[in-house]
Design a protein around this motif. Sequence first.
Motif, PDB file in Angstrom:
ATOM      1  N   GLN A  63      -0.788  -5.847   4.267  1.00 44.17           N
ATOM      2  CA  GLN A  63      -0.342  -4.504   3.907  1.00 44.17           C
ATOM      3  C   GLN A  63      -0.110  -4.397   2.405  1.00 44.17           C
ATOM      4  O   GLN A  63       0.467  -3.428   1.936  1.00 44.17           O
ATOM      5  CB  GLN A  63       0.950  -4.154   4.663  1.00 44.17           C
ATOM      6  CG  GLN A  63       0.755  -3.990   6.152  1.00 44.17           C
ATOM      7  CD  GLN A  63      -0.031  -2.732   6.505  1.00 44.17           C
ATOM      8  OE1 GLN A  63      -0.395  -1.956   5.629  1.00 44.17           O
ATOM      9  NE2 GLN A  63      -0.316  -2.542   7.784  1.00 44.17           N
ATOM     10  N   LEU A  85      -4.286   3.832   2.075  1.00 42.46           N
ATOM     11  CA  LEU A  85      -3.160   3.948   2.999  1.00 42.46           C
ATOM     12  C   LEU A  85      -3.209   2.827   4.024  1.00 42.46           C
ATOM     13  O   LEU A  85      -4.282   2.326   4.373  1.00 42.46           O
ATOM     14  CB  LEU A  85      -3.204   5.305   3.718  1.00 42.46           C
ATOM     15  CG  LEU A  85      -2.923   6.536   2.843  1.00 42.46           C
ATOM     16  CD1 LEU A  85      -3.051   7.793   3.676  1.00 42.46           C
ATOM     17  CD2 LEU A  85      -1.547   6.446   2.214  1.00 42.46           C
ATOM     18  N   SER A 142      -3.094   1.907  11.018  1.00 40.64           N
ATOM     19  CA  SER A 142      -2.125   1.887  12.114  1.00 40.64           C
ATOM     20  C   SER A 142      -2.833   1.504  13.405  1.00 40.64           C
ATOM     21  O   SER A 142      -4.054   1.596  13.517  1.00 40.64           O
ATOM     22  CB  SER A 142      -1.460   3.266  12.259  1.00 40.64           C
ATOM     23  OG  SER A 142      -2.452   4.245  12.501  1.00 40.64           O
ATOM     24  N   ARG A 174       0.841  -1.189   0.000  1.00 40.25           N
ATOM     25  CA  ARG A 174       0.000   0.000   0.000  1.00 40.25           C
ATOM     26  C   ARG A 174       0.883   1.248   0.000  1.00 40.25           C
ATOM     27  O   ARG A 174       2.026   1.200   0.471  1.00 40.25           O
ATOM     28  CB  ARG A 174      -0.890   0.018   1.241  1.00 40.25           C
ATOM     29  CG  ARG A 174      -1.881  -1.129   1.321  1.00 40.25           C
ATOM     30  CD  ARG A 174      -2.597  -1.109   2.664  1.00 40.25           C
ATOM     31  NE  ARG A 174      -3.486  -2.256   2.786  1.00 40.25           N
ATOM     32  CZ  ARG A 174      -4.762  -2.240   2.404  1.00 40.25           C
ATOM     33  NH1 ARG A 174      -5.279  -1.126   1.902  1.00 40.25           N
ATOM     34  NH2 ARG A 174      -5.509  -3.314   2.523  1.00 40.25           N
ATOM     35  N   PRO A 175       0.372   2.345  -0.521  1.00 41.24           N
ATOM     36  CA  PRO A 175       1.166   3.582  -0.463  1.00 41.24           C
ATOM     37  C   PRO A 175       1.577   3.916   0.957  1.00 41.24           C
ATOM     38  O   PRO A 175       0.745   3.969   1.865  1.00 41.24           O
ATOM     39  CB  PRO A 175       0.194   4.640  -1.023  1.00 41.24           C
ATOM     40  CG  PRO A 175      -0.753   3.859  -1.873  1.00 41.24           C
ATOM     41  CD  PRO A 175      -0.905   2.532  -1.203  1.00 41.24           C
ATOM     42  N   GLY A 176       2.858   4.104   1.154  1.00 39.69           N
ATOM     43  CA  GLY A 176       3.367   4.426   2.477  1.00 39.69           C
ATOM     44  C   GLY A 176       3.700   3.231   3.328  1.00 39.69           C
ATOM     45  O   GLY A 176       4.222   3.377   4.436  1.00 39.69           O
ATOM     46  N   ALA A 177       3.441   2.001   2.847  1.00 40.78           N
ATOM     47  CA  ALA A 177       3.692   0.800   3.644  1.00 40.78           C
ATOM     48  C   ALA A 177       5.066   0.213   3.381  1.00 40.78           C
ATOM     49  O   ALA A 177       5.485  -0.694   4.060  1.00 40.78           O
ATOM     50  CB  ALA A 177       2.632  -0.252   3.363  1.00 40.78           C
ATOM     51  N   ARG A 208      -5.523   9.437  -2.110  1.00 38.61           N
ATOM     52  CA  ARG A 208      -5.247   8.049  -1.735  1.00 38.61           C
ATOM     53  C   ARG A 208      -5.795   7.717  -0.351  1.00 38.61           C
ATOM     54  O   ARG A 208      -6.226   6.599  -0.094  1.00 38.61           O
ATOM     55  CB  ARG A 208      -3.743   7.776  -1.782  1.00 38.61           C
ATOM     56  CG  ARG A 208      -2.921   8.768  -0.989  1.00 38.61           C
ATOM     57  CD  ARG A 208      -1.437   8.617  -1.203  1.00 38.61           C
ATOM     58  NE  ARG A 208      -0.712   9.660  -0.499  1.00 38.61           N
ATOM     59  CZ  ARG A 208       0.479   9.508   0.036  1.00 38.61           C
ATOM     60  NH1 ARG A 208       1.073   8.334  -0.044  1.00 38.61           N
ATOM     61  NH2 ARG A 208       1.074  10.501   0.647  1.00 38.61           N
ATOM     62  N   ARG A 209      -5.772   8.701   0.576  1.00 40.09           N
ATOM     63  CA  ARG A 209      -6.315   8.444   1.911  1.00 40.09           C
ATOM     64  C   ARG A 209      -7.825   8.276   1.845  1.00 40.09           C
ATOM     65  O   ARG A 209      -8.401   7.391   2.481  1.00 40.09           O
ATOM     66  CB  ARG A 209      -5.945   9.588   2.862  1.00 40.09           C
ATOM     67  CG  ARG A 209      -6.500   9.386   4.291  1.00 40.09           C
ATOM     68  CD  ARG A 209      -6.081  10.514   5.202  1.00 40.09           C
ATOM     69  NE  ARG A 209      -4.634  10.542   5.368  1.00 40.09           N
ATOM     70  CZ  ARG A 209      -3.956   9.774   6.229  1.00 40.09           C
ATOM     71  NH1 ARG A 209      -4.613   8.911   6.995  1.00 40.09           N
ATOM     72  NH2 ARG A 209      -2.652   9.866   6.327  1.00 40.09           N
ATOM     73  N   CYS A 225       0.465   6.463  -5.804  1.00 39.89           N
ATOM     74  CA  CYS A 225       1.037   6.768  -4.488  1.00 39.89           C
ATOM     75  C   CYS A 225       1.174   8.270  -4.256  1.00 39.89           C
ATOM     76  O   CYS A 225       1.162   8.734  -3.111  1.00 39.89           O
ATOM     77  CB  CYS A 225       2.410   6.098  -4.353  1.00 39.89           C
ATOM     78  SG  CYS A 225       2.342   4.288  -4.371  1.00 39.89           S
TER      79      CYS A 225
END
Length: 676
Positions: free
Chosen positions: A98, A87, A90, A52-55, A81-82, A76
């Motif tokens: 992920q 994303l 957490s 995932r973007p940011g993972a 994307r959020r 990304c």
Amino acid sequence: MKLLGEAVVRDLPPARLPGGFWAAVAVWLEKPQVANKRLCGARLEEARRLPRPGAGRPRGTGASPTALDAAWEAVCCSSCRRELGLLPASGLGAPPQQEVEVLLRTVVPKGSLPAPAQEVVVKDVFNGTVTFLPLEQTHEGKYKIKNCNIYQIQLLHTKDNEWSLSVLSPSPENYISDGILYPKITWLGNELLTKLAKWSVETKKCEFKNTLSLVSVDRYNNTYQNLKEKYKEIVKVWPEVTDPQKFVYEDVAIAAYLLILWEDERAAKGLSRKQSFVDLGCGNGLLVNILSSEGHPGKGIDVRRRKVWNMYGPQTHLEECAASPNNLYPDADWLIGNHSDELTPWIPVIAARSSYSCCYFVLPCCFFDFHGKFNRRQSKKTQYREYLDFVTEVGLVCGFNVEEDCLRIPSTKRVCLIGRSRTYLAAQGTALDDQRAHYINSRRSCRMTMPDKTEGLHSSENHLAAHNVRGLVAGREGPQNTAGEGALICSFQPRGKEPIRNCTTLPQDFVDSVVLKVANLLLSGIQDLSGTSDAWNRGESLTLSEIATHLNEDTLKSLKNEYGGLQTLLRNHHQVFEVLNGRVYIRDWREEKLPSKKKPGVLAKQRVSSKATKTRLCWFDIHHPHGCPLTSECCSYAHGIEELRPPPGCAKEKLCQAVRTGSGGLQDPLGALHFI
């Protein structure tokens, strides 16, 4: 995310969700034309699981990034994307997965415009979402997300056996629709959502492959559109009684498919010469004409000549004769069986015996075995599926790797079988001969329905041919097509020349007399009042049975020998009569319906501009008490010999001479309607 549409789905036992949802999504991904008829299809370029973007760092497949990597980088960097839920989560509720499945696909429209479009599709199984992100390229050649046209399909479990299926978009107010690649936003929230909900809980599985699974969809689309434009004029001058809208465009589609298939074969084998072919049972010969015009040398063979054959150029070679399994074609690269009836199961056999390099394409329609009608053995399959399996089995026995595909043609029988490679080496061909002979003989032991035409065979001939089966099936040496070779299989008889029984071969004087007799019956109550167009009268209507009571016994006997009898004869005279629900009317050309989306004023122009107008004398101008209801400028038929035009491919001098000299001259103007 804003809701575009929502549907409640009840998943009754046996449970289909969530698996059924992903199966429905796969249909929209791989076969979008099923839902959106303005699309030709889609091509999945690449698919991979990515973080995932940011993972984490994206996983590439090699040292150099692929198109999917570049497209995913654009995702990304996207600002939404959020909002799309891409994303990583957490905290304690973070999903264990992920990664998401990312696909790059190209959507191909029907026709040449607009150009195909690419999009990234993100399948998030954990969250039950699939997101579609359209791509556009910058001047630097990099990918950029088209944020305005993003949409997402989501599945949620609400309670017990109830699920919620919804379509969402981050900015529906900015959505830009072209009606083709990007359907209207209301269509996404209604039509597409309804289809996905239905597919998600369906238990029925298609027993056939996806359409065009063996060729490139976009190349096929381009080829089909080019051929359609190139050969569309033949629809206007189609001389057969069959529907040109169906048969012309069906053959255009088959030709487009074969051209792409053969182009791929040349590329794979490094060939520069275009493949040769023989079309067994070519019918109207249009497929032969198209393939020959596109540079492929070949010929067509059919038991009966068609009128349309005269319209083709010298490059189209057509033969009127009966085809037989005894005939081999060692110089042909491909054998074609397009609705080839009795020859269908024999085509793999003929191809195998002709040469090691000979391939075949069959499009089965009517169900025939080697020795007669095909009889079902498995009730759990449809008859069509069972017959396709039988023809596939024949190809396998003959040593072919048999491939199956589904064409896009206006026919219920559109599955083709292709043998373009062998399962054995050329030196091993002799071992297959006995296998073929044994298999064909084994089919004779089944209870089959034999055609009537085999009843006249003498038992001694059957006995002799039965002993010759092995040698004839296996034999490759020696002269071919000789009279002494006999039938390949004792019970196979080539179809004889079909008698034409559609009233077109009846004596012209007989036909003219019946037409005039029926017309006089319908017009008997009309009196010549003023002779103006306002006073034009079509007379009364009568049933076919009422008309039959006014015809003598010999006339009725002649008509009964024709298919459809009196009704067929009257329908053949479309200019004069209209037959509806068993009643016969004099046709009123003022009431003919205009083509859809056409203005009333263009009807007369369309008639007069056609190459097929004014090639026959107007029956009404000659015979009706009030003349023709249309003026000479608006009528498609000639008001007098001076207006006659030559039909396509005919000299005007020859045309007018035919009118004047016996085949419908001045003394017999009704007969002039049929001189071409």
